[in-house]
Design an enzyme around this catalytic site. Structure first.
Site, PDB file in Angstrom:
ATOM      1  CB  CYS A 244       4.865   1.494  -6.597  1.00  0.00           C
ATOM      2  SG  CYS A 244       3.570   1.647  -7.846  1.00  0.00           S
TER       3      CYS A 244
ATOM      4  N   PRO B  19       9.169   1.102   0.354  1.00  0.00           N
ATOM      5  CG  PRO B  19      10.054  -0.356   1.955  1.00  0.00           C
ATOM      6  CD  PRO B  19       9.135  -0.327   0.761  1.00  0.00           C
ATOM      7  N   GLY B  20      11.748   1.847  -0.422  1.00  0.00           N
ATOM      8  CA  GLY B  20      12.954   2.402  -0.999  1.00  0.00           C
ATOM      9  C   GLY B  20      14.119   1.467  -1.238  1.00  0.00           C
TER      10      GLY B  20
ATOM     11  CE  LYS C 269      11.630  -4.820  -5.756  1.00  0.00           C
ATOM     12  NZ  LYS C 269      10.944  -4.775  -4.437  1.00  0.00           N
TER      13      LYS C 269
ATOM     14  CG  ASP D 216       4.737   5.221  -2.428  1.00  0.00           C
ATOM     15  OD1 ASP D 216       5.141   4.128  -2.852  1.00  0.00           O
ATOM     16  OD2 ASP D 216       3.802   5.342  -1.604  1.00  0.00           O
TER      17      ASP D 216
ATOM     18  CG  ASP E 254      -3.060   7.542  -7.211  1.00  0.00           C
ATOM     19  OD1 ASP E 254      -2.505   6.497  -7.623  1.00  0.00           O
ATOM     20  OD2 ASP E 254      -4.271   7.600  -6.920  1.00  0.00           O
TER      21      ASP E 254
ATOM     22  CG  ASP F 219       8.265  -3.751  -6.638  1.00  0.00           C
ATOM     23  OD1 ASP F 219       8.125  -4.938  -6.987  1.00  0.00           O
ATOM     24  OD2 ASP F 219       8.406  -3.402  -5.448  1.00  0.00           O
TER      25      ASP F 219
ATOM     26  CB  CYS G  39       6.576  -9.673  -3.427  1.00  0.00           C
ATOM     27  SG  CYS G  39       5.439  -8.604  -2.511  1.00  0.00           S
TER      28      CYS G  39
END
Length: 456
Positions: free
Chosen positions: A267, A270-271, A273, A291, A318, A337, A390
């Site tokens: 996942c 926005p990039g 990691k 993603d 997906d 993540d 998170c």
């Protein structure tokens, strides 16, 4: 007044249209021609009002005979905006806080509510001037007498979240977490070690930002502090660092990608990691970034290009469904993540606490279990799987991992000796890595590192 009006309109969109505050504010600031000072003030008003909404509502409720829920949303938004200035903006005189909020009401087409707004805010200004003593003083619930009310009304945490934190952590720790979740977060950077060293970048950035220093936890991190604009810095534009919280960086540290390895980021958007992994595996490695959202996946590609990373392969998919044949599969390491309630990042996303519903974590957990199961299928024998969120809720963290391990006997939690040294201080007795805003000054993250057996 322009900054206040921008803030009022953004807050109204967040309340009425469930817009995301950061995106709505970014769009508003892009469309308005504001000075840097007005941009900073509008940003403070939006995020500060959202952080302290519960506290502001408690105070406002003492100044009106009507229940706040009976007020039209735009009127309540303006009252909160004015109350925030009264309580938290020392540079704004009380009279200006009241008068400018009334002007915003006129500008937004709510002139008929101007009298109510004026009366309520003036009464609140008188209470605020009294302080904590006197017959008209505000009586905030104390932690000692009523921990739940203290978290809800004094520390601005929705009741359902406050109950869960109190049950899990106890009053003192839950209150510390609430206070940390209301702080303005500092910025951290991840150094692109393919192009520079942490010490070299520190020396360069210190000439422009004297407050920059080595970060405390993540091995490739710099603490940028407050009041800096990384996006306009030449070192950022040239791809020598990425803005990323230390807790997020530590998830990649726990994954521990090695040069030349093939890694899947399930996942990815926005990039931050993804690109951190790509920097670790180097030019001879491969990072497949998946993603489901094409627009957000495009952000991953943009970040990789800025950092001159040619080893990132984007896949629009997906991951709750079967992924089919991915380039590079099976992978030495897989990162899941997953989307979560985000309660570890409330200091960055204060609107999330008001958007989330009590039933959301259980619903998210279903998606998280599906993502983790699909991630496991892509791990080669002897490979490593990291599950991270998170958030701070057990049903999205420990419970998801426990259910996965019960159904996938070929996986087990990594032994303490296999945990990378930089991640060990955050790995607790149960084998899970956790970072806490109130303990570490980072975002709140949970991560579990698991290994797949080499044989059946």
């Amino acid at each position: 007044t322009i900054a206040r009006l921008v803030a009022a309109r953004v807050l109204d969109r967040v309340e009425s249209a469930r817009a995301y505050a950061d995106l709505a504010l970014h769009g508003a600031l892009r469309d308005e021609r504001l000075t840097s000072r007005d941009r900073a003030f509008a940003t403070e008003l939006v995020f500060g009002t959202l952080r302290w909404r519960g506290r502001l509502d408690f105070a406002l409720a003492t100044c009106t005979d009507r229940a706040l829920g009976e007020l039209e949303p735009a009127i309540l938004t303006l009252l909160r905006l004015g109350a925030y200035q009264l309580f938290f903006c020392d540079s704004v005189p009380p009279r200006a806080a009241v008068d400018e909020t009334v002007r915003c009401a006129h500008a937004m087409g709510w002139a008929r509510a101007a009298g109510l707004i004026n009366a309520v805010l003036r009464q609140l200004a008188r209470k605020q001037a009294v302080g904590e003593s006197g017959p008209n003083a505000l009586a905030w619930p104390t932690l000692e007498r009523d921990p739940l009310a203290h978290l809800v009304h004094a520390l601005s945490i929705p009741e359902w979240i406050a109950r869960r934190w109190l049950d899990a952590l106890g009053p003192a720790e839950a209150a510390a977490l609430a206070r940390a979740s209301n702080e303005t977060p500092p910025l951290s950077a991840r150094v692109n070690t393919l192009t520079t060293t942490r010490e070299q970048l520190l020396e360069e950035l210190a000439t422009r930002w004297p407050s920059v220093k080595l970060a405390s936890h993540a091995p490739f991190a710099l603490a940028l502090g407050h009041g800096v604009d990384p996006g306009s810095d030449p070192a950022f534009r040239e791809g020598r660092f990425t803005v990323q919280d230390e807790a997020s960086q530590l998830v990649v540290t726990l994954l521990d990608p090695q040069p030349g390895e093939r890694v899947l980021d399930l996942c990815a958007a926005p990039g931050s990691k993804t690109t951190g992994i790509a920097e670790r595996v180097g030019a001879h490695g491969l990072v497949v970034a998946c993603d489901r959202n094409q627009a957000r996946l495009d952000l991953v590609g943009r970040a990789a290009r800025r950092l001159a990373l040619e080893n990132v392969h984007l896949v629009h998919a997906d991951a709750t469904q079967a992924l089919g044949d991915l380039p590079g599969a099976p992978f030495a390491r897989v990162l899941a993540d997953v989307p979560c309630s985000g309660l570890g990042t409330l200091r960055r996303n204060p609107d999330a606490r008001w958007r989330l519903r009590p039933e959301d974590p259980a619903s998210l957990a279903e998606t998280q279990r599906a993502l983790l199961a699909n991630a496991a299928r892509e791990v080669m024998r002897g490979g490593t799987l990291v599950y991270s969120t998170c958030t701070l809720l057990a049903e999205e963290n420990e419970a998801v991992v426990a259910a996965f391990l019960a159904q996938h006997r070929e996986f087990s939690l990594s032994a303490q000796g296999a945990i990378p040294a930089a991640a060990r201080p955050f790995t607790e007795a149960d084998g899970f890595m956790r970072t806490w805003p109130q303990r570490h000054g980072t975002d709140g993250f949970f991560a579990a590192r698991m290994e797949r057996r080499r044989s059946r």
